[in-house]
Design a protein around this motif. Structure first.
Motif, PDB file in Angstrom:
ATOM      1  N   LEU A   1       6.601   2.705  24.475  1.00  0.00           N
ATOM      2  CA  LEU A   1       7.893   3.147  23.943  1.00  0.00           C
ATOM      3  C   LEU A   1       8.783   1.953  23.614  1.00  0.00           C
ATOM      4  CD1 LEU A   1       9.722   5.531  23.241  1.00  0.00           C
ATOM      5  CD2 LEU A   1      10.547   5.480  25.599  1.00  0.00           C
ATOM      6  N   THR A   2       8.794   0.966  24.487  1.00  0.00           N
ATOM      7  CA  THR A   2       9.580  -0.251  24.241  1.00  0.00           C
ATOM      8  C   THR A   2       9.085  -0.960  22.986  1.00  0.00           C
ATOM      9  OG1 THR A   2       9.942  -0.503  26.612  1.00  0.00           O
ATOM     10  CG2 THR A   2      10.329  -2.445  25.240  1.00  0.00           C
ATOM     11  N   PHE A   3       7.769  -1.075  22.850  1.00  0.00           N
ATOM     12  CA  PHE A   3       7.173  -1.703  21.676  1.00  0.00           C
ATOM     13  C   PHE A   3       7.592  -0.966  20.402  1.00  0.00           C
ATOM     14  CE2 PHE A   3       3.681  -2.120  18.603  1.00  0.00           C
ATOM     15  CZ  PHE A   3       3.549  -3.493  18.530  1.00  0.00           C
ATOM     16  N   ALA A   4       7.510   0.356  20.428  1.00  0.00           N
ATOM     17  CA  ALA A   4       7.840   1.160  19.247  1.00  0.00           C
ATOM     18  C   ALA A   4       9.322   1.056  18.899  1.00  0.00           C
ATOM     19  CB  ALA A   4       7.441   2.615  19.479  1.00  0.00           C
ATOM     20  N   LEU A   5      10.173   1.166  19.886  1.00  0.00           N
ATOM     21  CA  LEU A   5      11.611   1.118  19.623  1.00  0.00           C
ATOM     22  C   LEU A   5      12.068  -0.275  19.209  1.00  0.00           C
ATOM     23  CD1 LEU A   5      12.957   3.360  22.518  1.00  0.00           C
ATOM     24  CD2 LEU A   5      12.787   3.942  20.090  1.00  0.00           C
ATOM     25  N   TYR A   6      11.441  -1.299  19.747  1.00  0.00           N
ATOM     26  CA  TYR A   6      11.819  -2.677  19.419  1.00  0.00           C
ATOM     27  C   TYR A   6      11.581  -2.986  17.941  1.00  0.00           C
ATOM     28  CZ  TYR A   6      12.231  -7.734  19.741  1.00  0.00           C
ATOM     29  OH  TYR A   6      12.621  -9.040  19.561  1.00  0.00           O
ATOM     30  N   HIS A   7      10.563  -2.364  17.360  1.00  0.00           N
ATOM     31  CA  HIS A   7      10.268  -2.607  15.954  1.00  0.00           C
ATOM     32  C   HIS A   7      11.263  -1.908  15.028  1.00  0.00           C
ATOM     33  CE1 HIS A   7       6.558  -4.343  17.443  1.00  0.00           C
ATOM     34  NE2 HIS A   7       6.438  -4.909  16.268  1.00  0.00           N
ATOM     35  N   GLY A   8      11.964  -0.903  15.514  1.00  0.00           N
ATOM     36  CA  GLY A   8      13.086  -0.326  14.801  1.00  0.00           C
ATOM     37  C   GLY A   8      12.779   0.547  13.599  1.00  0.00           C
ATOM     38  N   SER A   9      11.537   0.860  13.363  1.00  0.00           N
ATOM     39  CA  SER A   9      11.193   1.711  12.232  1.00  0.00           C
ATOM     40  C   SER A   9      10.899   3.121  12.738  1.00  0.00           C
ATOM     41  CB  SER A   9       9.957   1.160  11.504  1.00  0.00           C
ATOM     42  OG  SER A   9       9.553   2.061  10.509  1.00  0.00           O
ATOM     43  N   PHE A  10      11.864   3.992  12.595  1.00  0.00           N
ATOM     44  CA  PHE A  10      11.680   5.351  13.101  1.00  0.00           C
ATOM     45  C   PHE A  10      10.666   6.139  12.277  1.00  0.00           C
ATOM     46  CE2 PHE A  10      15.810   4.167  14.889  1.00  0.00           C
ATOM     47  CZ  PHE A  10      15.527   4.408  16.230  1.00  0.00           C
ATOM     48  N   ALA A  11      10.416   5.705  11.050  1.00  0.00           N
ATOM     49  CA  ALA A  11       9.401   6.364  10.220  1.00  0.00           C
ATOM     50  C   ALA A  11       7.998   6.123  10.766  1.00  0.00           C
ATOM     51  CB  ALA A  11       9.497   5.854   8.779  1.00  0.00           C
ATOM     52  N   GLN A  12       7.822   4.994  11.462  1.00  0.00           N
ATOM     53  CA  GLN A  12       6.505   4.650  12.006  1.00  0.00           C
ATOM     54  C   GLN A  12       6.481   4.705  13.537  1.00  0.00           C
ATOM     55  OE1 GLN A  12       5.679   0.775  10.478  1.00  0.00           O
ATOM     56  NE2 GLN A  12       5.018   1.544   8.489  1.00  0.00           N
ATOM     57  N   LEU A  13       7.402   5.419  14.133  1.00  0.00           N
ATOM     58  CA  LEU A  13       7.550   5.441  15.589  1.00  0.00           C
ATOM     59  C   LEU A  13       6.268   5.873  16.303  1.00  0.00           C
ATOM     60  CD1 LEU A  13       9.702   4.978  17.806  1.00  0.00           C
ATOM     61  CD2 LEU A  13      10.072   7.436  17.767  1.00  0.00           C
ATOM     62  N   ILE A  14       5.620   6.925  15.814  1.00  0.00           N
ATOM     63  CA  ILE A  14       4.412   7.433  16.463  1.00  0.00           C
ATOM     64  C   ILE A  14       3.289   6.399  16.381  1.00  0.00           C
ATOM     65  CG2 ILE A  14       2.656   9.247  16.450  1.00  0.00           C
ATOM     66  CD1 ILE A  14       5.372  10.251  17.340  1.00  0.00           C
ATOM     67  N   TYR A  15       3.085   5.840  15.199  1.00  0.00           N
ATOM     68  CA  TYR A  15       2.047   4.814  15.011  1.00  0.00           C
ATOM     69  C   TYR A  15       2.295   3.625  15.930  1.00  0.00           C
ATOM     70  CZ  TYR A  15       0.118   0.564  12.989  1.00  0.00           C
ATOM     71  OH  TYR A  15      -0.479  -0.647  12.833  1.00  0.00           O
ATOM     72  N   GLN A  16       3.527   3.162  15.980  1.00  0.00           N
ATOM     73  CA  GLN A  16       3.841   1.996  16.800  1.00  0.00           C
ATOM     74  C   GLN A  16       3.731   2.304  18.283  1.00  0.00           C
ATOM     75  OE1 GLN A  16       7.640   1.079  15.127  1.00  0.00           O
ATOM     76  NE2 GLN A  16       6.768  -0.231  13.545  1.00  0.00           N
ATOM     77  N   PHE A  17       4.048   3.531  18.676  1.00  0.00           N
ATOM     78  CA  PHE A  17       3.886   3.936  20.076  1.00  0.00           C
ATOM     79  C   PHE A  17       2.410   3.892  20.469  1.00  0.00           C
ATOM     80  CE2 PHE A  17       3.117   7.074  23.374  1.00  0.00           C
ATOM     81  CZ  PHE A  17       4.048   6.708  24.329  1.00  0.00           C
ATOM     82  N   ILE A  18       1.559   4.441  19.616  1.00  0.00           N
ATOM     83  CA  ILE A  18       0.116   4.445  19.887  1.00  0.00           C
ATOM     84  C   ILE A  18      -0.421   3.017  19.908  1.00  0.00           C
ATOM     85  CG2 ILE A  18      -2.139   5.134  18.964  1.00  0.00           C
ATOM     86  CD1 ILE A  18      -0.693   7.694  17.928  1.00  0.00           C
ATOM     87  N   TYR A  19       0.030   2.200  18.972  1.00  0.00           N
ATOM     88  CA  TYR A  19      -0.423   0.809  18.923  1.00  0.00           C
ATOM     89  C   TYR A  19       0.064   0.039  20.150  1.00  0.00           C
ATOM     90  CZ  TYR A  19      -1.811  -3.673  17.026  1.00  0.00           C
ATOM     91  OH  TYR A  19      -2.406  -4.890  16.848  1.00  0.00           O
ATOM     92  N   GLY A  20       1.271   0.323  20.592  1.00  0.00           N
ATOM     93  CA  GLY A  20       1.785  -0.305  21.812  1.00  0.00           C
ATOM     94  C   GLY A  20       0.949   0.060  23.029  1.00  0.00           C
ATOM     95  N   ALA A  21       0.515   1.319  23.096  1.00  0.00           N
ATOM     96  CA  ALA A  21      -0.354   1.751  24.197  1.00  0.00           C
ATOM     97  C   ALA A  21      -1.712   1.052  24.121  1.00  0.00           C
ATOM     98  CB  ALA A  21      -0.527   3.268  24.169  1.00  0.00           C
ATOM     99  N   MET A  22      -2.205   0.863  22.906  1.00  0.00           N
ATOM    100  CA  MET A  22      -3.478   0.159  22.735  1.00  0.00           C
ATOM    101  C   MET A  22      -3.350  -1.311  23.146  1.00  0.00           C
ATOM    102  SD  MET A  22      -4.687   1.905  19.142  1.00  0.00           S
ATOM    103  CE  MET A  22      -5.768   0.577  18.732  1.00  0.00           C
TER     104      MET A  22
END
Length: 75
Positions: free
Chosen positions: A29-50
């Motif tokens: 979640l931190t990784f996704a929010l830090y990138h600041g793109s809410f359009a790609q939030l799900i992708y970045q959340f999954i990538y952060g978990a990976m």
């Protein structure tokens, strides 16, 4: 980039006593929010978990940095 890596290490070490799943979710979640793109939030959340799973597998931040670089380079 150095700041992101240090933040990720600090977060993982700071939550050392917590369950791995909880730490993974918070890190992703931190990784996704830090990138600041809410359009790609799900992708970045999954990538952060990976990336967290990669960190746990090697117990080293370097493979995560390389994976992040390669991902940015390709996309």
């Amino acid at each position: 980039m150095k700041t992101k890596a240090m933040a990720k290490i600090s977060l993982a070490k700071g939550l050392y006593g917590a369950k791995a799943l909880t730490v993974c979710l918070i890190t992703a979640l931190t990784f996704a929010l830090y990138h600041g793109s809410f359009a790609q939030l799900i992708y970045q959340f999954i990538y952060g978990a990976m990336l967290f799973a990669l960190f746990k597998a090697f117990d080293n931040i370097i493979p995560c940095i390389i994976a992040h670089f390669l991902n940015n380079f390709v996309i």
